[in-house]
Design an enzyme around this catalytic site. Structure first.
Site, PDB file in Angstrom:
ATOM      1  N   HIS A  29       0.801  -1.225   0.000  1.00  0.00           N
ATOM      2  CA  HIS A  29       0.000   0.000   0.000  1.00  0.00           C
ATOM      3  C   HIS A  29       0.829   1.269   0.000  1.00  0.00           C
ATOM      4  O   HIS A  29       0.281   2.356   0.183  1.00  0.00           O
ATOM      5  CB  HIS A  29      -0.892   0.066   1.241  1.00  0.00           C
TER       6      HIS A  29
ATOM      7  N   LYS B 242      -8.425  13.458   5.120  1.00  0.00           N
ATOM      8  CA  LYS B 242      -7.513  12.321   5.017  1.00  0.00           C
ATOM      9  C   LYS B 242      -6.484  12.482   6.120  1.00  0.00           C
ATOM     10  O   LYS B 242      -6.406  13.547   6.747  1.00  0.00           O
ATOM     11  CB  LYS B 242      -6.818  12.264   3.651  1.00  0.00           C
ATOM     12  N   ARG B 243      -5.672  11.434   6.376  1.00  0.00           N
ATOM     13  CA  ARG B 243      -4.639  11.601   7.382  1.00  0.00           C
ATOM     14  C   ARG B 243      -3.734  12.785   7.035  1.00  0.00           C
ATOM     15  O   ARG B 243      -3.538  13.113   5.864  1.00  0.00           O
ATOM     16  CB  ARG B 243      -3.805  10.300   7.515  1.00  0.00           C
TER      17      ARG B 243
ATOM     18  N   LYS C  93       0.649  14.313   1.356  1.00  0.00           N
ATOM     19  CA  LYS C  93      -0.731  14.616   0.938  1.00  0.00           C
ATOM     20  C   LYS C  93      -0.929  16.123   0.736  1.00  0.00           C
ATOM     21  O   LYS C  93      -1.907  16.565   0.189  1.00  0.00           O
ATOM     22  CB  LYS C  93      -1.712  14.082   1.968  1.00  0.00           C
TER      23      LYS C  93
END
Ligand code: 26Q
Length: 763
Positions: free
Chosen positions: A314, A497-498, A503
């Site tokens: 992942h 999102k985290r 990100k």
């Protein structure tokens, strides 16, 4: 069965009351019992081979609505509640949310269990019963603090099974007790199980925050889920947790094999184990050990395990690839060490290249490379989106791909549209029923039929009306929970999102600064925008916490400024979790998917947003690439450097640290510098911790490892274009329609059908 009558009977037996007299908390427990009775009456799916999905995380979220839907009684229950003056959504508020996952990987595991059951496949989850789950986030003084999240009540979804196994730790044996949660398959008469192991005497919650004595084992083994960081003190405990899970899990697999009357020599014909990232990788040596105990030779044991275990990767973030010092394993499970050495020796004999070794490092400092073990001794290796799998094959895992090309395959992630469309957006689901009939609920590719309505003004208007209602619903929830008053007429632009540098929530914050400075300079935006964030930062991830601090300081700055506030708002949802996601996603206009290209393996939030008619603003990363291919360039806003270019920049940097990407260069650009320098402006720093903001400034202008400045200009341009386009209502409504129409591919039912076809072969 008469659902309402059974609800009444349960209410009488439990509380001696009519349904109408029950409170929401009591009604929740009535429905919990009803669901569990119905699940109990279901059979387990049959099949020659059974799947065990091993995962350290199952981010299942609240279960009530989903289970009612899967059991086919959602409408009956809603109606029964309405008839006695209650509502299902109010009852749901009484359900505590289990927080058994960090984010994407854990939520994916939950979607997969839902789809495995819905496809009628024999497959159970195997994991841990964390009592306080992932921490609960509080936002105080513009900072995040953490508290435990106790979610287990006297009556819960957990069913004690009476099954126990002994896990042989270095310090002595520990009993693992098995609890199950039923997983009913929608549109079937079957149910699978999520198996969660627990210690015998779980410790009470620590006082205050989430810090506790990490050496106090075994009672604290299942206290907390580890946040996805590298908390040094917690690393050893994490290995204890992993071995506890896989040893008990492997014993369960062999027990069930035995009960089905099969010889351990035929393990791989009757069981498949999917290893969800490397967290459960020790199942490989543990199974070898247990098979040796049952009389198999080493050759036989290795042969069986190698045809039973399959590995999903992942991430390509190097720092997230697990490498455990062999000294840890010596301590946690010394009996595994000779087996690991044998597995390593066999791999080295066949493939002398040190890059593919399982055990690496100087004598005395060896580490076990978990992913390498999975690839040598698993029969399948998959990435989670097309681009991600190509990167694994072409760069990250290239030496392995050269050895085992046949093992590598792609399985683009998916999400269960039952939770992420049918349950969370009932109005849109009802419109789809009207337009297409109900078949899309079992075959989401039917959603493509919406394309025929591309010019249907009534449908487009209805889609927009539903979006507006969902936005008002979100605004109501935020008023109730956080006391903020939002303008539902503004554009809802959402990044949830985290919190992680790759990100690039910091890049989103730079856009907010751009708009703030514009408004202060008298340049008024085309229309009001509400920028919504939701994100937890791992407690030890300092830079992530600085980014939260920046967002919260910007929020306060803007809230207090009557000149800016009508045009620009910033909201940070406290304690973002599955329950919030179900409210945020249906209310979103613009979905922020802005990771540095090549770093987000897939993303799954991106899929949930598109299904609910949000338009993606994203980089060409992860599954965004596949979303763009499906909706076409007119129905997505893409920007930024390509993954190939980013990979090249990192390669250059590895060859010569002074070359390649230099944030300094970008920082100097006139359109960028004032945005970054605003982090040092007293207007902002007086609201918070000037040192933290300075540290963030120093990082962004100096190191900026995840290149937030590289794409910032093209990001601002693309985002402004999206906000401009939003003003043309029919034009925007068509984009919404196309996004919903094309989301069928991202159903996790499709993903699971592919796993079964290519990897598991269950029936
Ligand atoms: C590792 C070692 C020690 C402690 C914690 C961890 C740890 C825990 C969780 C490392 C990683 C995770 C979670 C990773 C994750 O959620 N990955 C996401 O998986 C999604 C499903 O495939 C993808 O869509 C996302 O792109 C990916 O980031």
């Amino acid at each position: 069965m008469d659902v309402k009558q059974r609800m009444q009977e349960i209410a009488q037996a439990k509380y001696g009351q009519e349904l109408s007299q029950c409170g929401d908390g009591q009604l929740y427990h009535v429905l919990l019992q009803l669901s569990q009775e119905l699940c109990q009456g279901r059979r387990a799916p049959a099949g020659e081979r059974k799947l065990y999905y091993f995962s350290a995380e199952f981010l299942i979220g609240k279960l009530l609505s989903n289970d009612l839907l899967a059991l086919g009684i959602y409408d009956q229950v809603s109606q029964a509640l309405a008839e006695c003056g209650h509502s299902l959504s109010a009852v749901e508020e009484a359900e505590p949310e289990p927080s058994l996952g960090n984010g994407g990987l854990g939520r994916l595991a939950a979607c997969f269990l839902d789809s495995i059951a819905a496809l009628g496949l024999p497959g159970d989850g195997v994991g841990l019963n964390y009592h306080y789950g992932l921490f609960q986030q509080e936002l105080r003084d513009n900072k995040q603090t953490e508290r435990p999240n106790p979610w287990i009540e006297d009556e819960s979804w957990l069913i004690p099974t009476g099954i126990e196994f002994e896990v042989p730790f270095g310090f002595g044996p520990v009993k693992a007790k098995l609890f199950d949660i039923a997983v009913p398959g929608a549109h079937t008469d079957v149910a699978n199980r999520l198996h969660l192991f627990d210690v015998e005497h779980p410790a009470p919650a620590p006082e205050g925050g989430i810090d506790f004595d990490k050496t106090d084992l075994p009672d604290r083994l299942t206290s907390f889920l580890y946040p996805d960081d590298s908390d040094e003190a917690g690393r050893l405990l994490r290995v204890y947790q992993q071995y506890f899970m896989v040893s008990a899990g492997a014993q369960l697999v062999l027990k069930e094999l035995d009960e089905r009357g099969h010889d351990p020599r035929s393990l791989s014909a009757h069981a498949a184990i999917q290893i969800n990232d490397t967290h459960p990788s020790m199942v490989i040596p543990e199974l070898v050990r247990l098979l040796l105990q049952r009389g198999l030779t080493m050759d036989e044991a290795v042969e069986q395990v190698s045809h039973t275990c399959a590995y999903t990767n992942h991430t390509i973030l190097a720092e997230a690839l697990e490498k455990w010092p062999i000294s840890f394993i010596e301590k946690v499970a010394p009996q595994l060490v000779p087996i690991l050495k044998e597995l390593d020796a066999r791999a080295k004999a066949a493939h002398p290249d040190s890059a593919v070794a399982i055990i690496q490092g100087k004598p005395g400092q060896e580490v076990v490379h978990m992913a390498h073990m999975d690839i040598h001794y698993g029969y399948s290796v998959n990435g989670v989106a097309a681009l991600h799998t190509e990167i694994l094959k072409g760069s990250e895992l290239k030496p392995f791909y050269d050895i085992y090309p046949g093992k590598f395959n792609n399985k683009t992630n998916g999400v269960t549209l039952r939770r992420w469309l049918e349950v969370c957006n009932p109005k849109l689901a009802a419109l789809l029923d009207q337009c297409l009939g109900t078949q899309w609920r079992t075959d989401p590719t039917q959603l493509n039929g919406l394309m025929d309505l591309y010019n249907d003004a009534a449908v487009l208007e209805r889609m927009q009306a539903i979006k507006a209602e969902n936005k008002r619903g979100l605004a109501d929830a935020l008023r109730r929970e956080q006391g903020v008053e939002l303008d539902p007429e503004s554009v809802f632009d959402i990044q949830v999102k985290r919190l992680h540098e790759y990100k690039r929530q910091q890049m989103n914050a730079l856009y907010v600064i751009r708009k703030y400075l514009d408004i202060k300079a008298g340049k008024i935006p085309e229309r009001p925008v509400t920028v919504i964030f939701g994100a937890k930062a791992a407690p030890a991830y300092v830079m992530a916490k600085h980014i939260i601090h920046l967002i919260l300081c910007l929020r306060q700055l803007i809230e207090d400024d009557p000149q800016v506030r009508p045009w620009l708002r910033v909201v940070m949802v406290e304690n973002y979790n599955v329950t919030w996601a179900e409210k945020l996603i249906p209310a979103c206009d613009i979905s922020e998917q802005i990771s540095l290209a090549s770093k987000e393996a897939s993303g799954t939030g991106n899929m949930k947003f598109m299904a609910n008619g949000a338009v993606t603003l994203g980089t060409r990363d992860g599954a965004n690439v596949e979303i763009a291919d499906l909706v076409g360039p007119d129905n997505i806003y893409t920007f930024g450097a390509s993954s190939n270019w980013i990979i090249e920049l990192y390669d250059q940097k590895a060859r010569d640290p002074k070359m390649g990407y230099q944030s300094e260069l970008y920082y100097r650009r006139p359109a960028v510098k004032p945005l970054v320098d605003f982090l040092l402006d007293p207007v902002l720093t007086r609201l918070g911790d000037a040192e933290a903001l300075k540290a963030l400034w120093t990082d962004i202008t100096g190191k900026d490892w995840f290149m937030s400045l590289l794409d910032v200009e093209s990001y601002i341009a693309a985002r402004d274009r999206a906000i401009h386009d939003y003003g043309d209502k029919p034009f925007w409504a068509r984009k919404m329609l196309v996004n919903t129409a094309r989301c069928g591919f991202f159903s996790s039912d499709r993903t699971i059908a592919e796993y079964d076809r290519d990897i598991w072969h269950l029936k």
